[in-house]
Design an enzyme around this catalytic site. Structure first.
Site, PDB file in Angstrom:
ATOM      1  N   GLU A   1     -40.435  38.967 -13.873  1.00  0.00           N
ATOM      2  CA  GLU A   1     -41.434  39.810 -14.533  1.00  0.00           C
ATOM      3  C   GLU A   1     -41.065  40.209 -15.957  1.00  0.00           C
ATOM      4  O   GLU A   1     -41.912  40.228 -16.848  1.00  0.00           O
ATOM      5  CB  GLU A   1     -41.684  41.107 -13.740  1.00  0.00           C
ATOM      6  CG  GLU A   1     -42.227  40.901 -12.360  1.00  0.00           C
ATOM      7  CD  GLU A   1     -41.140  41.077 -11.321  1.00  0.00           C
ATOM      8  OE1 GLU A   1     -40.053  40.492 -11.521  1.00  0.00           O
ATOM      9  OE2 GLU A   1     -41.372  41.772 -10.329  1.00  0.00           O
TER      10      GLU A   1
ATOM     11  N   ASP B   1     -39.915  40.834  -8.147  1.00  0.00           N
ATOM     12  CA  ASP B   1     -39.280  41.898  -7.356  1.00  0.00           C
ATOM     13  C   ASP B   1     -39.580  41.751  -5.864  1.00  0.00           C
ATOM     14  O   ASP B   1     -40.669  41.312  -5.482  1.00  0.00           O
ATOM     15  CB  ASP B   1     -39.755  43.270  -7.835  1.00  0.00           C
ATOM     16  CG  ASP B   1     -39.157  43.652  -9.183  1.00  0.00           C
ATOM     17  OD1 ASP B   1     -38.166  43.012  -9.592  1.00  0.00           O
ATOM     18  OD2 ASP B   1     -39.677  44.582  -9.825  1.00  0.00           O
TER      19      ASP B   1
ATOM     20  N   ASP C   1     -40.836  43.266  -3.345  1.00  0.00           N
ATOM     21  CA  ASP C   1     -41.706  44.235  -2.698  1.00  0.00           C
ATOM     22  C   ASP C   1     -43.144  43.709  -2.718  1.00  0.00           C
ATOM     23  O   ASP C   1     -43.391  42.582  -3.149  1.00  0.00           O
ATOM     24  CB  ASP C   1     -41.610  45.604  -3.383  1.00  0.00           C
ATOM     25  CG  ASP C   1     -41.915  45.544  -4.874  1.00  0.00           C
ATOM     26  OD1 ASP C   1     -42.451  44.513  -5.347  1.00  0.00           O
ATOM     27  OD2 ASP C   1     -41.639  46.526  -5.588  1.00  0.00           O
TER      28      ASP C   1
ATOM     29  N   GLU D   1     -45.741  44.450  -4.531  1.00  0.00           N
ATOM     30  CA  GLU D   1     -46.258  44.150  -5.866  1.00  0.00           C
ATOM     31  C   GLU D   1     -45.642  42.859  -6.394  1.00  0.00           C
ATOM     32  O   GLU D   1     -46.328  42.009  -6.970  1.00  0.00           O
ATOM     33  CB  GLU D   1     -45.951  45.314  -6.809  1.00  0.00           C
ATOM     34  CG  GLU D   1     -46.982  45.533  -7.898  1.00  0.00           C
ATOM     35  CD  GLU D   1     -48.343  45.947  -7.378  1.00  0.00           C
ATOM     36  OE1 GLU D   1     -49.340  45.553  -8.003  1.00  0.00           O
ATOM     37  OE2 GLU D   1     -48.417  46.639  -6.345  1.00  0.00           O
TER      38      GLU D   1
ATOM     39  N   TYR E   1     -31.958  46.994  -5.860  1.00  0.00           N
ATOM     40  CA  TYR E   1     -33.369  47.224  -6.162  1.00  0.00           C
ATOM     41  C   TYR E   1     -33.744  48.676  -5.887  1.00  0.00           C
ATOM     42  O   TYR E   1     -33.414  49.230  -4.840  1.00  0.00           O
ATOM     43  CB  TYR E   1     -34.235  46.289  -5.318  1.00  0.00           C
ATOM     44  CG  TYR E   1     -35.684  46.273  -5.741  1.00  0.00           C
ATOM     45  CD1 TYR E   1     -36.043  46.040  -7.065  1.00  0.00           C
ATOM     46  CD2 TYR E   1     -36.697  46.513  -4.811  1.00  0.00           C
ATOM     47  CE1 TYR E   1     -37.362  46.031  -7.456  1.00  0.00           C
ATOM     48  CE2 TYR E   1     -38.027  46.493  -5.190  1.00  0.00           C
ATOM     49  CZ  TYR E   1     -38.351  46.254  -6.504  1.00  0.00           C
ATOM     50  OH  TYR E   1     -39.671  46.243  -6.889  1.00  0.00           O
TER      51      TYR E   1
ATOM     52  N   ARG F   1     -36.721  50.244  -5.667  1.00  0.00           N
ATOM     53  CA  ARG F   1     -37.944  50.640  -4.947  1.00  0.00           C
ATOM     54  C   ARG F   1     -37.746  50.300  -3.471  1.00  0.00           C
ATOM     55  O   ARG F   1     -37.963  49.172  -3.049  1.00  0.00           O
ATOM     56  CB  ARG F   1     -39.169  49.928  -5.524  1.00  0.00           C
ATOM     57  CG  ARG F   1     -39.468  50.346  -6.958  1.00  0.00           C
ATOM     58  CD  ARG F   1     -40.756  49.743  -7.500  1.00  0.00           C
ATOM     59  NE  ARG F   1     -40.965  50.143  -8.881  1.00  0.00           N
ATOM     60  CZ  ARG F   1     -40.574  49.451  -9.946  1.00  0.00           C
ATOM     61  NH1 ARG F   1     -39.949  48.299  -9.763  1.00  0.00           N
ATOM     62  NH2 ARG F   1     -40.786  49.882 -11.171  1.00  0.00           N
TER      63      ARG F   1
ATOM     64  N   HIS G   1     -35.535  46.277   2.229  1.00  0.00           N
ATOM     65  CA  HIS G   1     -34.409  46.208   1.291  1.00  0.00           C
ATOM     66  C   HIS G   1     -33.343  47.216   1.677  1.00  0.00           C
ATOM     67  O   HIS G   1     -33.571  48.106   2.479  1.00  0.00           O
ATOM     68  CB  HIS G   1     -34.884  46.507  -0.137  1.00  0.00           C
ATOM     69  CG  HIS G   1     -36.203  45.912  -0.458  1.00  0.00           C
ATOM     70  ND1 HIS G   1     -36.434  44.559  -0.408  1.00  0.00           N
ATOM     71  CD2 HIS G   1     -37.390  46.486  -0.794  1.00  0.00           C
ATOM     72  CE1 HIS G   1     -37.698  44.335  -0.718  1.00  0.00           C
ATOM     73  NE2 HIS G   1     -38.299  45.467  -0.939  1.00  0.00           N
TER      74      HIS G   1
END
Length: 525
Positions: free
Chosen positions: A9, A82, A84, A86, A295, A297, A341
């Site tokens: 990203e 990432d 997750d 999103e 990570y 989140r 995670h």
């Protein structure tokens, strides 16, 4: 020569990963989402099972063109967004735009940006998880349906440019409800009575009135206070009970996203931005850019076996075997946690905060240090206190004092004296009383039956207080506890409330503006 294309990203993440991979790979950044629902229309076909209709984001057209050009000469495409919902959705859009019959699209999954983690992910690529993509799309469609239907109502009734949202509007209502509660609150008077006493040996100490005739007493006004003070002045103060017991205080689990947001002294948005920098990579002398934390989140307190081994070795080396439990501390995940995670932790115990401090900004060091300390503390033995409670009779009245002595520091040793994060809860607590605790202080040696000398008495007028306005940390806690939104979106939600001028921040607390209250009232109708 054809290269494999790795898409992430952000440029910072691309720069770090590019240093880990050889010349056979080209690492590029998508700058986040490249497709989204259109801004000018609903973009959801409600007659076809609410199917979303995506289009390229105008600001990303140049990026998409560059990505397509890089994909044309690539043998394989690795989506390394990432780990997750999103990130999975971004990867799904990238695969749709860049994939083809001549190019295979793979998904790279890693929890930390270290060379070992990236190389391991390349050895075991996976497919894009369609279930996670569907989950993200469902949230996006729901957000659009709510916002698209409600926002025009606000434009018509108030003014253009306002917005409503699935989570945003609930967060605003929480702030408005709290303000209404404060306005409607009627304070009640109450009094505390203290006796300054001298025992057989120093020091003198202060005890607080607790009971009358063996039952908890509440002094409601000054007249009652004066009556009690006059009554006890002529009484003998005799120690009734001395109770001492050991108390263990367990360490808190390593951070999850919401707890990091609550513990940080910085705004939520700033906290997440700094954590992102630590995750994506920091330039350290003599080595490649290094991702310092996992990570950020996550709602899981789980820790990998290797990380547990490493931190236990660190504890034994830094603090000694006396601080190390016989086996690793395992923390139960909260109900509804995704557990996809690990918890937020340092990627390596080699990067002690003091070692990397010269290469970090003040904010980066602060966030890294509290993550490091919390993780190390989470795998240490409990702190042990000796708590002493002394009840003292003065006729029909009983006074009480409590004292606490730290016997074994345990996990508290992981925190230096200047670190603010030494508990598992944010600094501002809610409640109706500021001083529900009994008097605490340094106690002399006391025994049952000891007669004490009364040096002085004092009365203190108090009033009950309403629950305070929400700080950022408190609002995050309230949203999390009620299952509203996701920690990864809290920074954006709080940002919207402020940018739309629905709330004002006064001394670090949110107060709804007239506009914010009007919007909430309209939505309730």
């Amino acid at each position: 020569m054809a290269k494999s294309l790795v898409v992430v990203e952000s440029p910072a993440k691309a720069k770090t990963i590019n240093k880990y991979l050889g010349k056979s790979y080209k690492v590029v950044a998508s700058m986040g989402h490249i497709r989204d629902l259109p801004k000018s229309k609903l973009g959801v076909d409600v007659d076809e099972a609410f199917k979303p209709v995506y289009e390229p984001i105008p600001a990303r057209k140049k990026v998409i063109k560059e990505l397509r050009a890089a994909a044309k000469v690539a043998t394989d495409i690795y989506v390394a967004t990432d780990p997750d919902r999103e990130g999975e959705a971004i990867g799904w859009h990238l695969a749709a735009e860049l994939g083809g019959k001549k190019r295979s699209v793979h998904r790279l999954m890693f929890n930390e940006i270290t060379k070992q983690a990236i190389v391991e992910a390349l050895k075991h690529p996976v497919e894009i998880d369609q279930r996670m993509v569907d989950a993200q799309q469902a949230r996006r469609v729901l957000d659009r349906l709510v916002g698209y239907k409600l926002s025009p109502l606000l434009w018509d009734k108030v003014r253009r440019g306002l917005s409503a949202g699935r989570v945003q509007s609930i967060a605003l209502k929480l702030v408005c409800d709290r303000e209404h509660e404060i306005e409607q609150f009627n304070p009640e008077e109450y009094w505390h009575i203290f006796a300054n006493l001298i025992g057989p040996v120093p020091p003198e100490f202060e005890a607080k009135l607790q009971k009358k005739n063996g039952k908890t007493v509440k002094v409601l006004n000054e007249a009652e206070s004066k009556t009690i003070v006059e009554a006890v002045t002529n009484e003998s103060f005799i120690v009734d009970t001395v109770g001492t017991k050991a108390r263990k205080k367990q360490a808190a689990p390593p951070y999850i996203t919401s707890k990091l947001q609550q513990a940080s002294q910085m705004p939520v948005k700033r906290t997440m931005m700094i954590a992102q920098q630590l995750y994506e990579g920091i330039e350290l002398p003599g080595e490649d850019a290094v991702g310092l934390i996992t990570y950020m989140r996550t709602d899981s307190t789980r820790v990998s076996g290797q990380a547990l081994t490493d931190v236990r070795e660190h504890i034994q080396s830094a603090f000694g075997e006396a601080y190390l439990p016989a086996k690793p501390n395992i923390y139960r995940a909260k109900k509804g946690a995704q557990d996809a995670h690990e918890a937020i932790r340092p990627t390596s115990m080699e990067y002690d905060p003091d070692r990397v401090k010269p290469h970090l900004t003040k904010e980066q060091f602060y966030i890294y240090r509290i993550i490091w300390n919390r993780f190390v503390a989470s795998q240490m033995l409990p702190a042990i206190f000796d708590d002493t409670t002394v009840d003292i009779n003065a006729g029909i009245y009983t006074f009480r004092i409590k004292g606490s002595v730290l016997k074994f520091k345990g996990w508290l040793s992981a925190y230096s004296k200047d670190v603010e994060d030494n508990s598992d809860s944010p600094g501002d607590q809610e409640g109706t009383h500021e001083d529900d605790e009994h008097t605490k202080g340094l106690l002399p040696a006391l025994n049952k039956g000891d007669t004490l000398s009364l040096k002085a008495t004092r009365s203190e007028q108090k009033f009950t207080q309403p629950r305070p306005r929400f700080s950022e940390a408190m609002l995050v806690k309230e949203l999390e506890e009620n299952g509203i939104g996701r920690p990864s979106t809290y920074a954006a939600i709080i940002g919207v409330l402020q940018s739309r001028e629905y709330v004002a921040k006064i001394e670090g607390r949110f107060k709804p503006t007239r506009l914010g209250r009007l919007v909430t009232e309209l939505l309730l109708k």
